[in-house]
Design a protein around this motif. Structure first.
Motif, PDB file in Angstrom:
ATOM      1  N   ILE A 215       0.588  -1.322  -0.012  1.00 22.58           N
ATOM      2  CA  ILE A 215       0.027   0.043   0.309  1.00 22.58           C
ATOM      3  C   ILE A 215       1.043   1.256   0.353  1.00 22.58           C
ATOM      4  N   ARG A 218       2.377   2.319  -3.407  1.00 24.36           N
ATOM      5  CA  ARG A 218       1.155   2.858  -3.703  1.00 24.36           C
ATOM      6  C   ARG A 218       0.755   4.398  -3.610  1.00 24.36           C
ATOM      7  N   THR A 293      -4.829   5.318  -4.533  1.00 26.33           N
ATOM      8  CA  THR A 293      -4.674   4.773  -3.086  1.00 26.33           C
ATOM      9  C   THR A 293      -4.721   5.803  -1.867  1.00 26.33           C
ATOM     10  N   THR A 296      -8.139   6.654  -1.278  1.00 21.44           N
ATOM     11  CA  THR A 296      -8.486   5.336  -0.110  1.00 21.44           C
ATOM     12  C   THR A 296      -8.950   5.794   0.922  1.00 21.44           C
TER      13      THR A 296
END
Length: 314
Positions: A215, A218, A293, A296
């Motif tokens: 994560i 990204r 990302t 989010t």
């Protein structure tokens, strides 16, 4: 002739601002504008600090209101980013005769300050501060020196005097001729670790796990693309080079630190996510870039705080 001590105001003094006020207080005339509970505790028994910045009780003037008609040489703004504009509106008069210094997280604070002052200094602090009670802070970790520079770029006498004061107080500090790039460098670190540490409720060192690191990879790839589109020249020539630095240098130095955003979420307070991952999303859109990302993470943090989107900054 006896030298007149420098006068420094710390605006929005939370854990960072009060810790700075404590270290600077023996070497200048300082006043901290802080919450009433902290001002009362400092008046009663002093500010208690422990950890890597030293331990002790420090006494200095602190109050929830600004001393009337008192000029200051420097105004250090240490509030959360979401309060920057409110502080500017409320205390614009204090800025008229002062160097205004942002020591905050994220992208956008200095731009707001320049609307109210023509003398803005940017600064970065990658240090962990944890509340232990009213006017009581433990300084836990430090991933590098404090950096100070004229915003958006340059060094001058006003910056150098502040650097000298910080050094006199024993703080590790460097001058920066490109502070906007340094602000972006710190924001990369914050975007990668702060929201994930808060969402997962783990110290930063745990984020080296392959799944969370995927994560982070990204997040940094998207943020680095926005930096390039903004024309920012960073110390690393690629997202991979920064990720190597994050994994090998910054993460080990702050492995035991818990995200301050986690405490905000637990207390139902608005976070600085709009000035971190939210800034990546917002600025990316200007250049036609998507940052899924980062978006989010921003939306997950907003969900966890329970604060509706139309009530959040950014």
């Amino acid at each position: 002739m006896k030298q007149i001590p420098m006068k420094v105001l710390v605006l929005g003094a939370g854990a960072v601002g009060l810790s700075l006020a404590a270290r600077l207080s023996p070497f200048c005339r300082i006043h901290a504008l802080c919450r009433e509970q902290h001002a009362d505790a400092i008046a009663r028994r002093g500010f208690r600090m422990s950890g890597i910045w030293g331990s002790g009780n420090f006494r200095f003037p602190a109050s929830p209101t600004l001393p009337e008609g008192e000029p200051f040489d420097y105004c250090l703004v240490t509030s959360k980013s979401i309060h920057t504009r409110e502080l500017c509106r409320r205390y614009a008069e204090a800025f008229s005769s002062s160097e205004v210094v942002s020591l905050q997280n994220g992208i956008g604070n200095e731009e707001i300050l320049t609307e109210y002052s023509g003398r803005v200094i940017g600064g970065t602090i990658i240090t962990g501060f944890e509340w232990r009670g009213p006017a009581e802070v433990r300084v836990t970790v430090e991933a590098g020196p404090i950096r100070l520079g004229r915003f958006p770029a340059g060094l001058d006498d006003g910056v150098e005097r502040l650097i000298d004061l910080f050094r006199q107080s024993g703080l590790t500090v460097e001058g920066s001729g490109s502070i906007r790039s340094d602000l972006w460098a710190k924001t990369l670190y914050n975007c990668a670790l702060t929201p994930l540490g808060a969402i997962m409720n783990v110290p930063y060192g745990s984020l080296a796990d392959p799944d969370s690191w995927s994560i982070i990879t990204r997040v940094i790839g998207e943020a680095f693309a926005v930096c390039e589109a903004e024309g920012e020249s960073l110390r690393w020539d690629s997202a991979k080079a920064y990720l190597d630095y994050l994994r090998d240098v910054q993460l080990p130095a702050t492995a035991g630190h818990h995200s301050s955003m986690l405490q905000d979420i637990r207390n139902g307070r608005e976070t600085e996510i709009a000035f971190l991952n939210g800034a990546v999303v917002r600025l990316g859109e200007r250049h036609g870039l998507t940052s899924p990302t980062n978006r989010t993470l921003m939306e997950l943090i907003r969900f966890k705080t329970g604060i509706p989107r139309d009530q959040t900054a950014g």
